[in-house]
Design a protein around this motif. Structure first.
Motif, PDB file in Angstrom:
ATOM      1  N   ILE A 224      -6.415 -10.071  -1.892  1.00 32.79           N
ATOM      2  CA  ILE A 224      -5.925  -9.325  -0.830  1.00 32.79           C
ATOM      3  C   ILE A 224      -6.346  -9.813   0.749  1.00 32.79           C
ATOM      4  CG2 ILE A 224      -6.096  -7.356  -2.259  1.00 32.79           C
ATOM      5  CD1 ILE A 224      -8.530  -6.449  -0.923  1.00 32.79           C
ATOM      6  N   PHE A 225      -7.501 -10.502   0.591  1.00 34.88           N
ATOM      7  CA  PHE A 225      -7.949 -10.858   2.274  1.00 34.88           C
ATOM      8  C   PHE A 225      -7.149 -12.268   2.499  1.00 34.88           C
ATOM      9  CE2 PHE A 225     -11.902  -8.668   1.215  1.00 34.88           C
ATOM     10  CZ  PHE A 225     -11.467  -7.406   1.763  1.00 34.88           C
ATOM     11  N   ARG A 226      -6.112 -11.872   3.291  1.00 26.31           N
ATOM     12  CA  ARG A 226      -5.275 -13.123   3.587  1.00 26.31           C
ATOM     13  C   ARG A 226      -4.929 -12.824   4.812  1.00 26.31           C
ATOM     14  NH1 ARG A 226      -2.909  -8.866   1.819  1.00 26.31           N
ATOM     15  NH2 ARG A 226      -0.833  -8.256   2.090  1.00 26.31           N
ATOM     16  N   VAL A 227      -4.310 -13.972   5.528  1.00 24.35           N
ATOM     17  CA  VAL A 227      -3.619 -14.005   6.968  1.00 24.35           C
ATOM     18  C   VAL A 227      -2.606 -13.099   6.970  1.00 24.35           C
ATOM     19  CG1 VAL A 227      -3.053 -15.158   9.113  1.00 24.35           C
ATOM     20  CG2 VAL A 227      -4.824 -15.976   7.589  1.00 24.35           C
ATOM     21  N   LEU A 228      -2.107 -12.165   7.558  1.00 26.80           N
ATOM     22  CA  LEU A 228      -0.950 -11.359   7.631  1.00 26.80           C
ATOM     23  C   LEU A 228       0.291 -12.041   8.335  1.00 26.80           C
ATOM     24  CD1 LEU A 228      -2.166  -7.784   7.960  1.00 26.80           C
ATOM     25  CD2 LEU A 228      -1.621  -8.729   5.896  1.00 26.80           C
ATOM     26  N   PRO A 229       1.415 -12.270   7.886  1.00 26.01           N
ATOM     27  CA  PRO A 229       2.238 -12.907   8.658  1.00 26.01           C
ATOM     28  C   PRO A 229       2.690 -12.249  10.005  1.00 26.01           C
ATOM     29  CG  PRO A 229       3.387 -11.374   6.875  1.00 26.01           C
ATOM     30  CD  PRO A 229       1.841 -11.581   6.680  1.00 26.01           C
TER      31      PRO A 229
ATOM     32  N   ARG B 121     -12.833  -6.128   6.583  1.00 26.37           N
ATOM     33  CA  ARG B 121     -11.644  -6.924   6.383  1.00 26.37           C
ATOM     34  C   ARG B 121     -10.525  -5.988   5.661  1.00 26.37           C
ATOM     35  NH1 ARG B 121     -13.478 -12.128   3.307  1.00 26.37           N
ATOM     36  NH2 ARG B 121     -11.430 -12.717   3.530  1.00 26.37           N
ATOM     37  N   LEU B 122     -11.310  -5.005   5.021  1.00 19.30           N
ATOM     38  CA  LEU B 122     -10.254  -4.150   4.286  1.00 19.30           C
ATOM     39  C   LEU B 122      -9.506  -3.097   5.628  1.00 19.30           C
ATOM     40  CD1 LEU B 122      -9.439  -3.177   1.442  1.00 19.30           C
ATOM     41  CD2 LEU B 122     -10.948  -1.430   1.820  1.00 19.30           C
ATOM     42  N   LEU B 123     -10.171  -2.857   6.482  1.00 20.93           N
ATOM     43  CA  LEU B 123      -9.552  -2.201   7.816  1.00 20.93           C
ATOM     44  C   LEU B 123      -8.596  -3.109   8.517  1.00 20.93           C
ATOM     45  CD1 LEU B 123     -12.909  -0.269   9.090  1.00 20.93           C
ATOM     46  CD2 LEU B 123     -10.751   0.731   7.990  1.00 20.93           C
ATOM     47  N   GLU B 124      -8.617  -4.305   8.628  1.00 25.05           N
ATOM     48  CA  GLU B 124      -7.732  -5.054   9.273  1.00 25.05           C
ATOM     49  C   GLU B 124      -6.528  -5.269   8.396  1.00 25.05           C
ATOM     50  OE1 GLU B 124      -8.176  -7.046  12.203  1.00 25.05           O
ATOM     51  OE2 GLU B 124      -9.903  -5.634  12.399  1.00 25.05           O
TER      52      GLU B 124
ATOM     53  N   SER C  69      -0.846  -4.277   7.826  1.00 22.82           N
ATOM     54  CA  SER C  69       0.222  -4.743   7.048  1.00 22.82           C
ATOM     55  C   SER C  69       1.660  -4.140   7.172  1.00 22.82           C
ATOM     56  CB  SER C  69      -0.191  -4.602   5.590  1.00 22.82           C
ATOM     57  OG  SER C  69       1.144  -4.907   4.738  1.00 22.82           O
ATOM     58  N   GLU C  70       2.775  -4.771   7.283  1.00 19.60           N
ATOM     59  CA  GLU C  70       3.927  -4.319   7.608  1.00 19.60           C
ATOM     60  C   GLU C  70       4.492  -3.467   6.167  1.00 19.60           C
ATOM     61  OE1 GLU C  70       7.039  -6.623   9.350  1.00 19.60           O
ATOM     62  OE2 GLU C  70       5.831  -6.492  11.240  1.00 19.60           O
ATOM     63  N   ASP C  71       4.095  -3.823   5.197  1.00 19.78           N
ATOM     64  CA  ASP C  71       4.538  -3.178   3.954  1.00 19.78           C
ATOM     65  C   ASP C  71       3.788  -1.635   3.797  1.00 19.78           C
ATOM     66  OD1 ASP C  71       5.097  -2.491   1.437  1.00 19.78           O
ATOM     67  OD2 ASP C  71       4.820  -4.534   0.705  1.00 19.78           O
ATOM     68  N   PRO C  72       4.616  -0.642   3.758  1.00 17.57           N
ATOM     69  CA  PRO C  72       4.060   0.679   3.792  1.00 17.57           C
ATOM     70  C   PRO C  72       3.453   0.873   2.502  1.00 17.57           C
ATOM     71  CG  PRO C  72       6.520   0.978   3.613  1.00 17.57           C
ATOM     72  CD  PRO C  72       5.915  -0.786   3.818  1.00 17.57           C
ATOM     73  N   ARG C  73       3.750   0.334   1.267  1.00 16.48           N
ATOM     74  CA  ARG C  73       3.184   0.455  -0.077  1.00 16.48           C
ATOM     75  C   ARG C  73       1.827  -0.175   0.101  1.00 16.48           C
ATOM     76  NH1 ARG C  73       7.462  -2.853  -3.240  1.00 16.48           N
ATOM     77  NH2 ARG C  73       6.876  -4.293  -1.563  1.00 16.48           N
ATOM     78  N   GLU C  74       1.333  -1.208   0.769  1.00 10.78           N
ATOM     79  CA  GLU C  74       0.023  -1.622   1.171  1.00 10.78           C
ATOM     80  C   GLU C  74      -0.734  -0.660   1.638  1.00 10.78           C
ATOM     81  OE1 GLU C  74      -2.374  -5.714   1.615  1.00 10.78           O
ATOM     82  OE2 GLU C  74      -0.484  -5.676   2.442  1.00 10.78           O
ATOM     83  N   ARG C  75      -0.245  -0.387   2.925  1.00 13.63           N
ATOM     84  CA  ARG C  75      -0.901   0.605   3.808  1.00 13.63           C
ATOM     85  C   ARG C  75      -1.228   1.824   2.899  1.00 13.63           C
ATOM     86  NH1 ARG C  75       3.200  -0.556   7.302  1.00 13.63           N
ATOM     87  NH2 ARG C  75       3.651   1.390   7.349  1.00 13.63           N
ATOM     88  N   GLU C  76      -0.294   2.325   2.209  1.00 11.92           N
ATOM     89  CA  GLU C  76      -0.588   3.601   1.449  1.00 11.92           C
ATOM     90  C   GLU C  76      -1.736   3.380   0.345  1.00 11.92           C
ATOM     91  OE1 GLU C  76       0.125   7.582   0.607  1.00 11.92           O
ATOM     92  OE2 GLU C  76       1.079   6.448   1.993  1.00 11.92           O
ATOM     93  N   ALA C  77      -1.798   2.392  -0.316  1.00  7.86           N
ATOM     94  CA  ALA C  77      -2.982   1.953  -1.373  1.00  7.86           C
ATOM     95  C   ALA C  77      -4.161   1.847  -0.502  1.00  7.86           C
ATOM     96  CB  ALA C  77      -2.613   0.533  -2.002  1.00  7.86           C
ATOM     97  N   LEU C  78      -4.218   1.301   0.654  1.00  7.71           N
ATOM     98  CA  LEU C  78      -5.457   1.130   1.605  1.00  7.71           C
ATOM     99  C   LEU C  78      -5.986   2.401   1.767  1.00  7.71           C
ATOM    100  CD1 LEU C  78      -4.369  -1.937   3.658  1.00  7.71           C
ATOM    101  CD2 LEU C  78      -6.526  -2.027   2.132  1.00  7.71           C
ATOM    102  N   LYS C  79      -5.140   3.408   2.177  1.00  6.79           N
ATOM    103  CA  LYS C  79      -5.569   4.653   2.575  1.00  6.79           C
ATOM    104  C   LYS C  79      -6.262   5.366   1.575  1.00  6.79           C
ATOM    105  CE  LYS C  79      -2.471   7.851   2.591  1.00  6.79           C
ATOM    106  NZ  LYS C  79      -1.166   8.584   2.800  1.00  6.79           N
ATOM    107  N   LYS C  80      -5.791   5.112   0.333  1.00  4.21           N
ATOM    108  CA  LYS C  80      -6.565   5.947  -0.710  1.00  4.21           C
ATOM    109  C   LYS C  80      -7.883   5.628  -0.943  1.00  4.21           C
ATOM    110  CE  LYS C  80      -2.051   6.974  -3.337  1.00  4.21           C
ATOM    111  NZ  LYS C  80      -1.592   6.684  -4.364  1.00  4.21           N
ATOM    112  N   ILE C  81      -7.966   4.013  -0.820  1.00  5.28           N
ATOM    113  CA  ILE C  81      -9.168   3.240  -0.973  1.00  5.28           C
ATOM    114  C   ILE C  81     -10.094   3.612   0.155  1.00  5.28           C
ATOM    115  CG2 ILE C  81     -10.171   0.959  -1.430  1.00  5.28           C
ATOM    116  CD1 ILE C  81      -7.633   0.104  -2.572  1.00  5.28           C
ATOM    117  N   LEU C  82      -9.822   3.593   1.201  1.00 10.00           N
ATOM    118  CA  LEU C  82     -10.768   3.838   2.251  1.00 10.00           C
ATOM    119  C   LEU C  82     -11.204   5.247   2.247  1.00 10.00           C
ATOM    120  CD1 LEU C  82     -11.733   3.045   5.077  1.00 10.00           C
ATOM    121  CD2 LEU C  82      -9.723   3.738   6.176  1.00 10.00           C
TER     122      LEU C  82
END
Length: 489
Positions: free
Chosen positions: A125-130, A193-196, A200-213
Motif C-alpha cells: 500500500i505504501f507507494r508513490v501516488l500517480p 504514511r497511512l494518512l498520506e 488517492s483519487e480512488d474513492p474505494r481506497e479512501r473508504e478503506a483507509l477511513k475505516k482503518i484510521l
C-alpha cells in the motif's frame, strides 16, 4: 518468474531430535534476482505454495509467514519489472488464502506473524501516488462546485489492494492482538504514511483507509495526539498551499466521530484545532466536496460547548465569499445549522455583524442568495432568537426588506420579503410601524436633499449658459502667494 525464484530457494531438513527454529522474517531489502535468499524468509521445509487448509495445525503459523513473505517479495519485484499474468494470479490467490485464514479467527498474531504481515502490507500500500490530473487544473468557481460530478479515477491495482486493506483492518480490529505489542509495528511512521494515502483519487481506497484510521484511533491511544496533529498539517497544506487534496471529506468524516467522543470540558488543544484547522477550511474554492462533513464536525463543537458558536459564526463571516454566489448559498445553509444550536446569549454577541451580512444577502441580485437568506425566517429557533432581539435586528434589516419590496426583480424573492415583513409586524406591530414611519421620513428627507441638489445644478448650468455680465470684472487674474517673513528670514 516467481516459480523460477522458488526453485532456487534453500530447503534445509531439520534434525529429527530438535525442533525447527526460525529467525526473524523481517525483509529489509528483498530482491528476486542476483541474491541468495535466507531461510529466514521461507522457513525450512515449508513451501509457500502449499495450502494453509491442508497444513497441520503445528505448521500453519510458519506457513502463513512464508506466504506473507512471498507476497512481499512479489510486490518488491513488481517495482523493478512488471509482473506477468501468472505472477499476478499467484499473488492474488495467495492473498485471498491468507485473508480466508485470518477470517476463520484461529490465527494467532505472534511477533513473527505481526512483523511479516506489516512488512507485506507496507510493501503493497505504501507507494508513490500517480500525479493527479486536477492538480494542473486552474479552479474556476463553477468547476470547484462541480468537482463531485467528475468521474473518479479507479486504481487498476485495486483488486489485490482491497485484499491487503481487508487484512490490515482485520489485524487492527482483531481481539487477538495486544495493542502494546502491535504499536511496535504500527508506529508513528506507519500511521503518517497511512494518512498520506488519503490523497488517492480512488474513492474505494479512501473508504478503506477511513475505516482503518477510525479503528487505529479507537484502539491505540498513544497515536491519538499524533493523528490529530498530522491531520491538522494536511488541512494547513490544503488551505494555505495547494488547495488540492482528494481525501478531505473522508478525514473530516473520521474527525466527526472523534469529536463526538471528546470529553467535557473541551481541552484547549481541541478548541485550537477548531479555530486553526477546521474553520479555515471554509476558505477553499472546492468546499462543496466536503461541506457536509465539515458542517457536522463544526456543529459537534458547538453542541459540546455553546460558547464556541460565536467563534464559528465569526469565522464564517471572515471567510464569507464576495463574488461566488453558489458558495454563498452554501454558507447560508451552514449558518442556519449553526444558529439552530446557538443559545440566546451567544446570539446577542454576534447578531450585529451577522445581521449586517444577512441584510446584504437579502439585497443580493442573485435570486438564490436572497431566497436562501430569507429562508432563515422559516426556522422556528432562529425566529425565536430574532423575536427576543427584534429592535436591534429590525434596525439592521428593515431597509434591506424595503428595498426588496420596491425594486427586486425576482417574484419569489419579493413574496418571501413580504412574508418576512408581515412576520415582523405580527411580532411587534407598534415597533414595526415606528420603523416604517422613520424610514418614510428619512426617505422624504433624502428626496428633499436630492431635489435641492438638482435645483442647485440647474442654477449653475443656467449661469454658465448666460455668460458673464461684465467681462472686465470676471477676468482671470494670476495671484502670487503672499510670503510672510519671519525673524529667521
Amino acid at each position: 518468474m516467481i516459480k523460477q525464484f522458488l526453485s532456487k530457494l534453500p530447503r534445509k531438513n531439520p534434525k529429527p531430535d530438535s525442533p525447527t527454529t526460525f529467525s526473524s522474517p523481517l525483509i529489509t531489502e528483498p530482491s528476486i534476482s542476483g541474491r541468495r535468499t535466507s531461510s529466514a524468509v521461507f522457513p525450512a521445509n515449508f513451501d509457500p505454495l502449499s495450502s494453509l487448509k491442508e497444513a497441520p495445525a503445528s505448521e500453519k503459523q510458519s506457513l502463513l509467514i512464508s506466504k506473507l513473505n512471498l507476497c512481499t517479495l512479489i510486490s518488491h519485484s513488481s517495482n523493478s519489472q512488471p509482473l506477468n499474468e501468472t505472477d499476478q494470479e499467484l499473488r492474488h490467490q495467495t492473498l485471498i488464502e491468507i485473508l480466508d485464514f485470518v477470517n476463520l479467527g484461529s490465527c494467532k498474531f505472534n511477533e513473527q506473524v505481526m512483523e511479516a504481515l506489516c512488512n507485506m502490507i507496507s510493501a503493497h500500500i505504501f507507494r508513490v501516488l500517480p500525479p493527479s490530473i486536477r492538480s494542473s487544473t486552474v479552479f474556476s468557481p463553477q468547476s470547484a462546485m462541480d468537482i463531485d460530478e467528475d468521474e473518479p479515477a479507479m486504481d487498476p491495482a485495486w483488486p489485490y489492494l482491497q485484499i491487503v486493506y481487508d487484512l490490515l483492518l482485520k489485524f487492527v480490529a482483531s481481539s487477538n492482538t495486544d495493542p502494546k505489542a502491535v504499536k511496535k509495528y504500527l508506529d508513528h511512521s506507519f500511521v503518517f504514511r497511512l494518512l498520506e494515502l488519503f490523497d488517492s483519487e480512488d474513492p474505494r481506497e479512501r473508504e478503506a483507509l477511513k475505516k482503518i484510521l477510525h479503528r487505529i484511533y479507537g484502539k491505540f491511544m498513544v497515536h491519538r495526539p499524533f493523528i490529530r496533529k498530522t491531520v491538522s498539517n494536511i488541512f494547513y497544506r490544503f488551505v494555505f498551499e495547494t488547495e488540492r487534496h482528494n481525501g478531505i471529506a473522508e478525514l473530516l468524516e473520521v474527525l466527526g466521530s472523534i469529536i463526538s467522543g471528546f470529553a467535557l470540558p473541551l481541552k484547549e488543544e481541541h478548541k485550537m484545532f477548531l479555530v486553526r484547522a477546521l474553520i479555515p477550511l471554509h476558505k477553499a474554492k472546492n468546499i462543496g466536496a466536503y461541506l457536509q462533513q465539515l458542517s457536522f464536525s463544526v456543529i459537534q463543537f458547538v453542541e459540546k460547548e455553546p460558547k464556541l458558536a460565536g467563534t464559528v459564526i465569526t469565522g464564517l463571516l471572515k471567510y464569507w465569499p464576495a463574488t461566488n454566489s453558489q458558495k454563498e448559498v452554501m454558507f447560508l445553509g451552514e449558518l442556519e445549522e449553526v444558529l439552530e444550536v446557538t443559545n440566546g446569549v451567544e446570539f446577542q454577541r454576534i447578531m450585529v455583524p451577522l445581521c449586517r451580512r444577512i441584510a446584504l444577502c437579502i439585497n443580493s441580485s442573485h435570486f438564490q442568495v436572497a431566497e436562501r437568506a430569507l429562508f432563515l425566517w422559516n426556522n422556528e429557533h432562529i425566529v425565536s432568537l430574532i423575536a427576543q432581539n427584534r429592535q436591534v435586528i429590525l434596525t439592521l434589516v428593515y431597509q434591506a426588506l424595503e428595498r426588496n419590496t420596491r425594486s427586486h426583480w425576482n417574484q419569489a424573492v419579493l413574496n418571501l420579503t413580504l412574508n418576512v415583513r408581515k412576520m415582523f409586524s405580527e411580532m411587534d406591530e407598534e415597533l414595526f410601524q415606528m420603523f416604517q414611519s422613520n424610514y418614510e421620513e428619512e426617505e422624504a428627507k433624502a428626496k428633499g436633499v436630492e431635489e435641492k441638489r438638482r435645483l442647485t445644478w440647474e442654477r449653475l448650468e443656467a449661469a454658465a449658459k448666460s455668460g458673464p455680465s461684465d467681462p472686465a470684472k470676471n477676468t482671470a487674474v494670476l495671484v502670487t502667494p503672499l510670503i510672510i517673513c519671519t525673524p529667521l528670514c
